[in-house]
Design an enzyme around this catalytic site. Structure first.
Site, short mmCIF file in Angstrom:
data_model
loop_
_atom_site.label_atom_id
_atom_site.label_comp_id
_atom_site.label_asym_id
_atom_site.label_seq_id
_atom_site.Cartn_x
_atom_site.Cartn_y
_atom_site.Cartn_z
N LYS A 187 19.94 5.98 0.20
CA LYS A 187 20.86 4.84 0.29
C LYS A 187 20.06 3.53 0.40
CE LYS A 187 24.44 2.92 3.25
NZ LYS A 187 25.31 3.14 4.41
N GLU A 191 9.73 8.94 4.08
CA GLU A 191 9.53 10.28 3.52
C GLU A 191 9.89 10.30 2.03
OE1 GLU A 191 11.16 9.58 6.28
OE2 GLU A 191 10.78 11.06 7.85
N GLY A 214 25.04 7.50 5.54
CA GLY A 214 24.21 8.53 4.91
C GLY A 214 24.71 9.94 5.18
N ARG A 215 25.07 10.21 6.44
CA ARG A 215 25.47 11.59 6.79
C ARG A 215 26.87 11.94 6.33
NH1 ARG A 215 24.47 8.34 10.96
NH2 ARG A 215 26.07 7.80 12.47
N GLU A 269 23.65 12.76 15.17
CA GLU A 269 23.30 11.38 14.81
C GLU A 269 24.51 10.47 15.03
OE1 GLU A 269 22.11 9.88 10.70
OE2 GLU A 269 20.13 10.06 11.61
N HIS A 288 20.81 39.43 17.36
CA HIS A 288 19.57 40.09 17.74
C HIS A 288 18.55 39.08 18.25
CE1 HIS A 288 21.18 43.76 16.01
NE2 HIS A 288 21.72 42.94 15.13
N LYS A 291 10.36 4.97 13.94
CA LYS A 291 9.86 4.44 12.66
C LYS A 291 8.93 3.25 12.90
CE LYS A 291 14.14 5.59 10.17
NZ LYS A 291 15.30 5.10 9.43
O1 LIG Z 1 19.43 7.64 2.40
P1 LIG Z 1 18.34 6.97 3.18
O2 LIG Z 1 18.54 5.49 3.27
O3 LIG Z 1 16.99 7.32 2.61
O4 LIG Z 1 18.40 7.48 4.67
C1 LIG Z 1 18.16 8.82 4.98
C2 LIG Z 1 18.57 9.12 6.40
O5 LIG Z 1 17.84 8.32 7.30
C3 LIG Z 1 18.69 7.88 8.35
O6 LIG Z 1 18.98 6.54 8.15
C4 LIG Z 1 18.03 8.06 9.70
O7 LIG Z 1 16.75 7.50 9.68
C5 LIG Z 1 19.93 8.73 8.21
O8 LIG Z 1 21.03 8.17 8.79
C6 LIG Z 1 20.01 8.86 6.73
O9 LIG Z 1 20.87 9.90 6.33
#
Ligand SMILES: O=P(O)(O)OC[C@H]1O[C@](O)(CO)[C@@H](O)[C@@H]1O
Length: 553
Positions: free
Chosen positions: A210, A216, A271-272, A357, A388, A516
């Protein structure tokens, strides 16, 4: 919107629930079942292809009434309308949270700043459909003219967990023969291992972010880009192999992705909550657009139920209030989700982000410290594997752990006997949690084995299962795009309702930012750029030195 007091614990409805809990302490669930043969019928709700049996909970009719009274006193009706109507319910970011709009039929309307966003949503769905059919019908192909066989979806958090969950869960509906790989982790092993499995000519990379700022995702995408260019030897081929889904078109362009290959996201989708948007492209590409639309339709059916059903027959509302009941009145710190379905193996991971979150908050919407616990720890795994492993603690440990069991009535696979076994396992767990085993029963059982009286005395206490442990059982005829859509939407609404009760904003996530910021400061120190500036705490400094020494920095 009605203004409920920020702190729910000062309400008479809260105190009434505390008193009611004390009254229930002397009423074991087993006895409630014995006293009322209709109990299972009375605590049962069906909606959108799902059915919830919530009879194995610490409740009676008064409990539900008291929980509903709390919901009313928190202004749930008005707050639900505000959410669905596109008001800026995310008050720290001044945004609506309109994931429900993403699954609205085309002929409806939801206004944001005077614009009907449903029009834009359906234009994007049509664009996705065009792209998906181009890929599957092979009119959209790689740089060498070969059809795509593999997709690598690069994203993390909400840009990863939802599509991964759905692609796995709906494997029986996969039509296109395209393999989908998901890469999320900052550990470069994730992307390296994935790149070993694919060939550049036939791979489509989806950069899903987003913000297009997530460390990452950018790092993994850069590695993928370099790998791709190194192998095909032509930068211009990137245009055919890299697609972005983002709200930050400028950053995607800077990365080298054509604007034509950018699918939009919007500020008003968290995002979630985004798997229903173009972030769902891995789903649409592997399952086909018809199945993606069916997933949206299932979620929409749950939205309608959430919007229209009276609160005491409203599936997400009842599940949310039960969770509040245990979290705040019985001090359950965690909540387990245990799907008895291998296809749903990633559901606990997905729900960890969705719930934790959203509701891992320590201040209310006005910025005041909350006066009660908020979101519990969500955890779980598939049944029967967990039996188990951690079920021992659920049955005999000292903590109260409410469980959601989830199981389809029918399997997709030719294993009818297996499925009956699985079903029996699932039912036996909720039954054991509810009924337990008394000392008398344990002694009688041991006596049947012919043990001496001394051995019976010694062993019996270890075999007692206290019981009275609450669980929900959620069932569906079969796991399909529609029922999966409804299931995910159910948990989204459950999360929101809990947030309303606690008076918190379930749609921001400021807590993830500090790590971060600190990471950005530590990285140059690890790389030796600021050799003499180890100005953190002694633990962090010590660990940085160890890293440098191990890596010859
Ligand atoms: O879609 P993006 O902006 O890469 O964010 C990924 C994820 O990182 C977060 O902002 C948390 O750092 C989440 O809320 C989100 O789903």
């Amino acid at each position: 919107m009605s203004s409920a007091p920020a702190n729910p614990t000062s309400l008479p409805e809260w105190r009434a629930l505390e008193q009611h809990r004390d009254a229930l302490l002397s009423q074991p669930m087993k006895q409630l079942f014995e006293n009322d043969p209709t109990r299972a019928d009375r605590y049962f709700i069906e909606a959108a292809g799902l059915a919830l049996d919530f009879s194995k909970n610490r409740l009676n009719g008064d409990t539900l009434e008291a929980l509903m009274a709390l919901a009313h006193s928190r202004g749930l009706d008005a707050k639900r309308a505000a959410l669905l109507g596109g008001e800026a319910v995310n008050n720290t970011e001044h945004r609506p949270a309109l994931h429900t709009a993403l699954r609205q039929p085309v002929d409806t309307s939801v206004l944001v700043n005077g614009q009907n966003v449903v029009t834009e949503i359906h234009a994007t769905l049509d664009r996705m459909e065009h792209f998906v059919s181009g890929v599957t019908e092979k009119s959209i192909v790689g740089y060498s003219g070969k059809a795509f066989t593999d997709i690598v979806s690069i994203g993390i958090g909400g840009s990863y967990l939802g599509p991964k969950l759905v692609c796995e869960a709906l494997q029986p509906f996969q039509r296109n023969g395209i393999r989908c790989h998901f890469v999320a982790n900052m550990d470069g092993t994730d992307i390296c291992e994935t790149l070993r499995k694919i060939t550049p000519e036939t791979t489509l990379f989806l950069v899903q972010s987003k913000s297009f700022r997530t460390q990452e995702t950018l790092a993994n995408s850069q590695v993928a880009r370099q790998w791709f260019v190194a192998r095909c030897g032509d930068e211009s081929a990137i245009a055919k192999h890299f697609i972005a889904v983002t709200a930050n078109v400028a950053a995607a362009r800077e990365f080298g992705i054509d604007e034509d290959h950018v699918f939009p996201m919007w500020d008003w989708v968290g995002g979630r909550y985004s798997l229903w948007s173009a972030i769902g492209l891995p789903i649409a590409l592997t399952l086909g657009m018809a199945h993606f639309r069916a997933l949206l339709a299932g979620a929409h059916a749950m939205d309608k139920h959430f919007a229209e059903a009276p609160l005491d027959q409203n599936l997400p509302v009842v599940m949310a209030l039960l969770s509040v009941w245990y979290n705040n009145f019985w001090h359950a710190d965690t909540h387990a989700v245990i799907p008895y379905d291998h296809y749903l193996r990633s559901l606990p991971d997905y729900l960890q982000q969705l719930d934790m979150e959203s509701n891992g908050k320590g201040v209310d919407k006005q910025g005041q410290p909350v006066k009660t616990d908020t979101g519990p720890v969500i955890w779980g795994g598939t049944g029967s594997n967990g039996q188990h492993a951690y079920h021992q603690l659920i049955h005999q440990g000292t903590r109260l752990i409410p469980v959601d069991f989830i199981i389809p009535l029918k399997t997709h696979n030719p294993v009818a006997h297996h499925h009956a076994d699985l079903f029996a396992n699932c039912l036996s767990q909720s039954q054991a949690m509810m009924a337990g085993k008394s000392l008398g029963e344990a002694r009688a059982e041991l006596a049947d084995t012919g043990l001496s009286a001394a051995d019976i005395d010694r062993l019996a206490p270890h075999k007692v299962i206290p019981g009275n442990k609450p669980s929900n059982t959620l069932i569906m005829e079969q796991l399909t795009p529609e029922t999966l859509g409804a299931l995910i939407a159910l948990y989204e609404h459950r999360t929101f309702v809990q947030g309303v009760i606690w008076g918190i904003n379930s749609f921001d996530q400021w807590g993830v930012e500090l790590g971060k910021q600190l990471g950005a400061k530590i990285l140059p120190q690890l790389m030796g750029d600021r050799m003499n500036e180890l100005d953190s705490d002694s633990s962090t400094n010590h660990l940085i030195r160890m890293f440098r020494s191990a890596n010859g920095v």
